[in-house]
Design a protein around this motif. Structure first.
Motif: not given
Length: 618
Positions: A576-584, A586-591
């Protein structure tokens, strides 16, 4: 013949000097620093042999007699001399002598902002032999109550701007605690300390009230998040306070320096190193209520500041300020602190001039400290053969998946190779003890590693990963359930507990993610919703803002259908830490936490780009 011998000797010395510069470039700097350490240690031993246990308070009282009219604290243009602070703290002590049942050894909690009265109350209570617990002025509700319960104070002293926070929890406080407010008009159930100070005596308190029976006796409790859970009250003894107060002196500060303290006094950097350091030197400090990047250099010029304290974020904020004329026109020569990134370090020096950055490393409750006395960019401290004789430490191999040190088939830990990251551990012995935390003993035990290299040895687990290269140490990362943001340690379990109170949350995993151009890691929470329940972004926002300090509020949310766990059923964070918060990616909904809209909002690619480019501040 004599001439040729002299010529040969000269040539030999030049050659040795060349070899020393080539192979041991920091020899003389290390030697001078080591002499300082040894000299200070010998001084402490001499005090002990004489039976003369000199504390930080004793040194302050000595300055108040020797230089009563010298400015000690400058605050918002007002000057408080050593004599002023001595008399005001006498008043505080006399109020509690007359109007309370406090006695030597009792704990008193202090919930105050940066202001002279913080020091007055601290010193006044110290004059009675009380142990003072510094409460983080950012914490609220459940966390605040937890801190108060853990140090078991007989009284709580609160500054005017924080009385509202305490009023919310008054009915939940233990019955034996009296609450004192530094204000004329106070809520029901609170005693006005300010009112009683107006008629209190300035008479000195007899030495028998505060004379130390042992340098290992408790002096302060300073709260630290440690590696897991809610904040813990680290025990600060008289000895630790004395050692901490020597930091500015060790870096080369003198009595003529004017030291700028924009860091919170409830932290050890502001109180032990800053205020204590000024007392050790007999110097003057400029106390700032709250750090302001726009006012920083104006303050330095106005008060002729020569040294300032920092954390990495502070330096980065200064570098982000619009450039102005005359940015190098100041008297600052030293900056003492920790956590500044190499790129920010270089930019800071290039922009603001020839300032020696004195980086150091040391946990509040720890028994090990490093100081970068050479100014080597990026390093948190320096070590060598002689340093290890006095302070035994090691960097050991660590299993990131199992979240524990790696042990071989015989059960022993092993050191990492030079240049590899390893867990920093420090030997616990009579010369370098670990005093632990107040309250539950399990917190103290969890910070200790036993039978590390041989049967019976004990080491303090710093929770920090370091890299050693050519006798310089570099910070690499933190382990466990803590990350650092805005200069504060954030305990992930505390954040998870707060968000988990919402009725639509089934499971939550909190971690820190890297954001370009920011020190530390921003908070992110991965959430699983309960079956047939929907996400209420406004409720999540209200919950974190209400119950968490600003730096602990997660900047990002991620909604998942399931969570990966480790072999020991701990929530998996590494991926999770490595994936960060990039919406491109990550397919999960981000806020994203939007303070203007007072809610979490969908993290679109446009928002993401604005955050990365620095157009949106976190």
């Amino acid at each position: 013949m004599f001439l040729s011998w002299l010529t040969g000797l000269g040539a030999g010395m030049v050659f040795l000097h060349f070899v020393q510069k080539l192979l041991f470039p920091y020899f003389w700097q290390d030697f001078r620093y080591l002499l300082k350490v040894v000299r200070y240690g010998i001084q402490l031993e001499i005090y002990k042999m004489r039976g003369d246990l000199v504390t930080v308070l004793d040194k302050f009282l000595s300055h108040a007699k020797r230089q009563p009219h010298k400015p000690f604290i400058i605050y918002e243009g007002e000057i408080y001399t050593y004599q002023d602070v001595d008399k005001r703290s006498n008043k505080v002590a006399n109020v509690f002598l007359k109007h309370s049942t406090l006695k030597r050894g009792d704990t008193v909690a202090l919930l105050m902002s940066n202001e002279p009265d913080f020091v007055h109350v601290w010193f006044g209570l110290a004059k009675l032999g009380c142990v003072v617990a510094f409460l983080n002025s950012n914490i609220r509700s459940k966390s605040l109550l937890h801190c108060i319960h853990s140090c078991e104070p007989k009284a709580l002293v609160v500054s005017p701007d924080l009385l509202g926070i305490v009023e919310e929890i008054l009915i939940s406080l233990p019955e034996n605690i009296t609450v004192w407010g530094m204000k004329d008009s106070v809520p029901q159930g609170v005693i006005s300390l300010k009112e009683k100070l107006s008629t209190a005596s300035e008479e000195p308190i007899p030495h028998r009230y505060h004379g130390a029976s042992s340098l290992k006796s408790n002096y302060l409790y300073i709260f630290t998040s440690g590696t897991t859970g809610l904040p813990k009250a680290a025990v600060i003894t008289q000895l630790q306070a004395i050692k901490g107060s020597a930091g500015l002196w060790a870096f080369g500060c003198t009595a003529d320096d004017i030291i700028y303290i924009p860091l919170p006094l409830y932290h050890s950097s502001g109180s032990l190193l800053g205020i204590g350091g000024c007392i050790e030197l007999g110097a003057t400090c400029v106390l700032k209520k709250k750090f302001s990047a726009s006012q920083f250099w104006n303050d330095c010029k106005k008060y002729n500041v020569t040294t300032f304290q920092y954390i990495g974020e502070l330096c980065r904020y200064l570098c982000k300020q619009p450039k102005r004329e005359g940015e190098k026109d100041h008297r600052v020569r030293l900056a003492v602190g920790n956590g500044v990134r190499s790129d920010v370090w270089r930019e800071f020096l290039d922009r603001f001039g020839d300032i020696k950055m004195c980086e150091f490393y040391g946990a509040t409750e720890g028994n090990i400290c490093f100081m970068n006395h050479t100014g080597k960019i990026g390093s948190v401290g320096r070590t060598n053969f002689f340093y290890k004789l006095f302070f035994a430490f090691d960097l050991i191999k660590y299993d990131f998946q199992k979240d524990e040190p790696i042990r071989n088939e015989k059960g022993w830990c092993s050191s990492v190779k030079k240049g590899e990251p390893g867990l920093l551990i420090a030997r616990v012995n009579a010369k370098n003890p670990f005093f632990g935390y107040a309250g539950n003993k399990k917190y103290t035990e969890k910070k200790l590693l036993y039978d590390v290299f041989k049967k019976g040895d004990v080491y303090f687990n710093t929770g920090d990963l370091m890299v050693e290269d050519q006798n310089f140490l570099y910070f690499w990362d933190r382990i466990g359930d803590t990350f650092r943001w805005k200069g504060e340690n954030v305990a992930t379990t505390e954040v998870a507990d707060v968000i988990g109170m919402l009725d639509f949350i089934q499971e939550i995993n909190v971690y820190g993610v890297a954001v370009s151009d920011y020190e530390g890691k921003a908070g992110m929470a991965s959430i699983i919703l309960k079956p047939n329940m929907s996400l209420d972004l406004k409720k999540v926002y209200d919950q974190v803002v209400m119950f968490l300090p600003g730096y602990a509020c997660p900047r990002f949310l991620r909604i998942q259908e399931k969570m990966e766990t480790t072999g020991t059923f701990k929530l998996q964070k590494i991926q999770l830490v490595e994936e960060g918060f990039n919406p491109l990616k990550i397919s999960d909904p981000l806020y994203f936490l939007d303070n203007l809209k007072k809610s979490y909002v969908p993290l679109t690619t446009e928002l993401y780009d604005q955050i990365i480019l620095g157009e949106i501040k976190l």
